[in-house]
Scaffold this motif. Structure first.
Motif, PDB file in Angstrom:
ATOM      1  N   ASP A 496       0.804  -1.222   0.000  1.00  0.00           N
ATOM      2  CA  ASP A 496       0.000   0.000   0.000  1.00  0.00           C
ATOM      3  C   ASP A 496       0.842   1.279   0.000  1.00  0.00           C
ATOM      4  O   ASP A 496       0.295   2.375  -0.140  1.00  0.00           O
ATOM      5  N   VAL A 497       2.167   1.138   0.165  1.00  0.00           N
ATOM      6  CA  VAL A 497       3.023   2.325   0.314  1.00  0.00           C
ATOM      7  C   VAL A 497       2.966   3.225  -0.924  1.00  0.00           C
ATOM      8  O   VAL A 497       2.802   4.439  -0.823  1.00  0.00           O
ATOM      9  N   ALA A 498       3.102   2.629  -2.106  1.00  0.00           N
ATOM     10  CA  ALA A 498       3.122   3.426  -3.334  1.00  0.00           C
ATOM     11  C   ALA A 498       1.843   4.235  -3.485  1.00  0.00           C
ATOM     12  O   ALA A 498       1.880   5.416  -3.878  1.00  0.00           O
ATOM     13  N   LYS A 499       0.704   3.635  -3.162  1.00  0.00           N
ATOM     14  CA  LYS A 499      -0.580   4.331  -3.289  1.00  0.00           C
ATOM     15  C   LYS A 499      -0.719   5.430  -2.244  1.00  0.00           C
ATOM     16  O   LYS A 499      -1.106   6.567  -2.567  1.00  0.00           O
ATOM     17  N   ILE A 500      -0.358   5.118  -0.998  1.00  0.00           N
ATOM     18  CA  ILE A 500      -0.512   6.094   0.089  1.00  0.00           C
ATOM     19  C   ILE A 500       0.384   7.300  -0.129  1.00  0.00           C
ATOM     20  O   ILE A 500      -0.061   8.453  -0.086  1.00  0.00           O
ATOM     21  N   VAL A 501       1.666   7.059  -0.374  1.00  0.00           N
ATOM     22  CA  VAL A 501       2.603   8.162  -0.572  1.00  0.00           C
ATOM     23  C   VAL A 501       2.313   8.871  -1.900  1.00  0.00           C
ATOM     24  O   VAL A 501       2.350  10.102  -1.986  1.00  0.00           O
ATOM     25  N   GLY A 502       2.001   8.074  -2.932  1.00  0.00           N
ATOM     26  CA  GLY A 502       1.738   8.646  -4.249  1.00  0.00           C
ATOM     27  C   GLY A 502       0.614   9.659  -4.229  1.00  0.00           C
ATOM     28  O   GLY A 502       0.695  10.717  -4.874  1.00  0.00           O
ATOM     29  N   GLU A 503      -0.449   9.383  -3.497  1.00  0.00           N
ATOM     30  CA  GLU A 503      -1.574  10.318  -3.418  1.00  0.00           C
ATOM     31  C   GLU A 503      -1.181  11.611  -2.714  1.00  0.00           C
ATOM     32  O   GLU A 503      -1.640  12.694  -3.066  1.00  0.00           O
ATOM     33  N   LYS A 504      -0.287  11.496  -1.723  1.00  0.00           N
ATOM     34  CA  LYS A 504       0.106  12.668  -0.950  1.00  0.00           C
ATOM     35  C   LYS A 504       1.063  13.580  -1.703  1.00  0.00           C
ATOM     36  O   LYS A 504       1.113  14.786  -1.464  1.00  0.00           O
ATOM     37  N   VAL A 505       1.847  12.994  -2.620  1.00  0.00           N
ATOM     38  CA  VAL A 505       2.823  13.809  -3.362  1.00  0.00           C
ATOM     39  C   VAL A 505       2.364  14.124  -4.783  1.00  0.00           C
ATOM     40  O   VAL A 505       3.093  14.764  -5.547  1.00  0.00           O
ATOM     41  N   ASP A 506       1.175  13.709  -5.123  1.00  0.00           N
ATOM     42  CA  ASP A 506       0.657  13.914  -6.480  1.00  0.00           C
ATOM     43  C   ASP A 506       0.461  15.398  -6.767  1.00  0.00           C
ATOM     44  O   ASP A 506      -0.179  16.119  -5.977  1.00  0.00           O
ATOM     45  N   MET A 507       0.982  15.871  -7.884  1.00  0.00           N
ATOM     46  CA  MET A 507       0.851  17.276  -8.253  1.00  0.00           C
ATOM     47  C   MET A 507      -0.602  17.671  -8.531  1.00  0.00           C
ATOM     48  O   MET A 507      -0.961  18.854  -8.486  1.00  0.00           O
ATOM     49  N   ALA A 508      -1.438  16.683  -8.808  1.00  0.00           N
ATOM     50  CA  ALA A 508      -2.852  16.990  -9.062  1.00  0.00           C
ATOM     51  C   ALA A 508      -3.500  17.673  -7.865  1.00  0.00           C
ATOM     52  O   ALA A 508      -4.466  18.433  -8.034  1.00  0.00           O
ATOM     53  N   SER A 509      -2.954  17.455  -6.667  1.00  0.00           N
ATOM     54  CA  SER A 509      -3.555  18.039  -5.472  1.00  0.00           C
ATOM     55  C   SER A 509      -3.410  19.553  -5.423  1.00  0.00           C
ATOM     56  O   SER A 509      -4.141  20.227  -4.698  1.00  0.00           O
ATOM     57  N   ILE A 510      -2.467  20.117  -6.187  1.00  0.00           N
ATOM     58  CA  ILE A 510      -2.288  21.572  -6.160  1.00  0.00           C
ATOM     59  C   ILE A 510      -2.611  22.227  -7.490  1.00  0.00           C
ATOM     60  O   ILE A 510      -2.513  23.442  -7.631  1.00  0.00           O
ATOM     61  N   LEU A 511      -2.978  21.440  -8.486  1.00  0.00           N
ATOM     62  CA  LEU A 511      -3.306  22.040  -9.791  1.00  0.00           C
ATOM     63  C   LEU A 511      -4.720  22.611  -9.752  1.00  0.00           C
ATOM     64  O   LEU A 511      -5.684  21.890  -9.834  1.00  0.00           O
TER      65      LEU A 511
END
Length: 511
Positions: A496-511
């Motif tokens: 689950d690490v890739a999904k959990i961390v990936g969502e938190k660092v995804d640039m989509a969250s600030i676009l």
């Protein structure tokens, strides 16, 4: 925010910025980006590109060449008007920009005003009204008048190209050389900022070329090419990220003012008469872009230009509060039809748009957004780099240096740390986790030193998450994820690490 010297030192120590050609004692005002620096810079560029091009149906990108036909710079006005006022001190042999000497004079007085304001704030506490204090205190009124008079005269002399007036102003203000304290100045003279080189031709003839001082002209000369191949209708924009070069008289303040730098620019082509509405739209939209990264509103401000460039009918800077004060970070300019009309006239080629709605051809107006990538880098590092007191594992408090970058632009997204490096099974498990995460994000594996010191190293480069492999991992395939800012840790399954961390660092969250 740490002081400026500590920021510069930190950037070198942790692989963000190096002095160019350092083994040869360096090259003034030229810098290299290290392993962490290039990742952060690329992420800043990606954030700009995605928000500017990917998120807009009517904005496309290009990558124009650095070398352009010499007539380009004649048409743009750079050959005749791209100058800074230069003055030398006869005793120290140091060279300065005359306008920056006057601005420095004003900044010193402003610092005295700020000191008085801070003292008054401490004295009066919550009841303190800064605006009232500034407008009623006699000493502050007198000092502000000196600032206003100096800046007004500076603007007048610059606008009129009055070099003698500039020298007289420096003398009247009794401005001394910062290096020697001498007031023995040469005459002020214009200095063209473009670097020139030669292009060899087959007959041995040579044509003078320039290293481009801005990226915008590559967009203007390609206006029709882009419009036709993408079938864009007005309004539409062309975006570009690229290197530019300016032979600055005085390059200072680390990467804030360099001779080789990178720009992120977008030229928005519009129907004449709509420019002020579009200008205000982009002015606010660009401010929101900075805030989306977590920049506090009080660290940003608009500064309208008092003296407009020859091509503009409106211009504003978004200023950021750097450790050395508020300075320009991004410019939004209404450039009218100056650039396209100038190139059309000198080239003899029409650079017009046929408007099917009005059934007419016209030269579009342009609203420009232009941000220095290097300045944006410095702003983010300045804001993010902090010293704070945090609890250790044993409950005691200690000091850490942490770079609280937005996770979307952090150079390393996640670090994988085996609890011990001398236990083969822990190292192998950590390396397996690293291999699983690498396709998804930039990962750093670290097994050297105690786990606490490794956490501190990751804090110092802005890594938002650390994954620790311990003995429980070998039993149940779970790991510990540590949050950089809250220091909280929780266990999750390896898968689950890739999904959990990936969502938190995804640039989509600030676009």
């Amino acid at each position: 925010m740490l002081d400026f010297k500590n920021i510069i030192s930190h950037c070198k120590e942790y692989g963000f910025i190096y002095q160019s050609s350092e083994i040869y004692d360096g090259l003034a005002a030229v810098y290299d980006y290290g392993p962490n620096g290039v990742e952060l810079k690329n992420n800043i560029k990606q954030y700009w590109w995605k928000s500017m091009v990917q998120m807009h149906d009517n904005i496309v990108g290009i990558d124009a060449a650095i070398f352009m036909h010499p007539k380009t710079w004649k048409a743009s006005g750079h050959v005749d008007a791209f100058n800074d006022p230069l003055v030398d001190n006869k005793d120290s042999k140091k060279r300065y920009r005359a306008d920056q000497l006057v601005e420095g004079y004003a900044e010193k007085i402003e610092a005295k005003i700020k000191k008085d304001v801070d003292k008054a704030r401490k004295r009066f506490g919550d009841s303190f009204d800064e605006e009232q204090f500034r407008t009623t205190n006699g000493r502050i009124i007198e000092r502000q008048a000196k600032i206003d008079e100096a800046i007004t005269l500076l603007g007048t002399h610059l606008k009129n190209g009055d070099m003698a007036g500039l020298k007289q102003l420096i003398e009247d203000l009794e401005i001394a050389c910062p290096d020697s304290g001498s007031r023995n100045w040469t005459e002020v003279r214009q200095f063209n900022l473009m670097f020139s080189t030669q292009l060899g031709n087959i007959a041995g003839e040579e044509e003078k070329l320039y290293l481009r001082p801005e990226t915008a002209q590559g967009i203007f000369v390609n206006f029709l090419n882009v419009q036709k191949t993408t079938r864009q209708k007005l309004p539409f924009g062309i975006a570009q990220i690229g290197k530019a070069f300016r032979n600055e008289i005085v390059a200072r303040q680390f990467i804030f003012r360099m001779r080789e730098f990178e720009q992120m620019e977008m030229q928005y082509f519009i129907k004449p008469g709509t420019e002020m509405e579009v200008y205000n739209h982009w002015k606010n939209k660009r401010l929101d872009w900075h805030k989306a990264l977590g920049v506090p509103a009080e660290s940003l401000r608009f500064h309208d230009h008092d003296n407009l460039a020859h091509y503009a009918n409106a211009a504003v800077d978004i200023e950021f509060e750097f450790p050395f004060g508020f300075r320009e970070l991004e410019g939004i300019h209404s450039r009218t039809d100056f650039d396209l009309s100038s190139h059309q006239e000198l080239s003899g080629k029409k650079l017009q748009f046929f408007d099917p709605e009005s059934n007419e051809n016209y030269v579009p107006y342009v609203v420009e957004t232009s941000i220095g990538c290097d300045r944006m880098f410095l702003a983010q590092v300045s804001l993010a780099l902090q010293e704070e007191t945090v609890p250790d594992a044993d409950g005691k408090e200690s000091t850490r240096i942490v770079m609280k970058l937005n996770p979307a632009i952090a150079p390393v997204k996640c670090a994988v740390l085996p609890l011990l490096k001398n236990r083969e099974e822990l190292v192998k498990a950590a390396q397996d986790v690293t291999a699983k995460l690498k396709p998804h994000m930039n990962i750093q594996y670290d097994e050297k030193d105690a786990i606490g010191r490794r956490y501190r190293r990751q804090d110092a480069i802005g890594t938002p998450y650390c994954v620790t492999i311990d003995f429980d991992t070998l039993e149940d395939n779970t790991v510990t994820i540590r949050d950089r800012d809250s220091l909280k840790q929780h266990r999750v399954k390896i898968d689950d690490v890739a999904k959990i961390v990936g969502e938190k660092v995804d640039m989509a969250s600030i676009l």
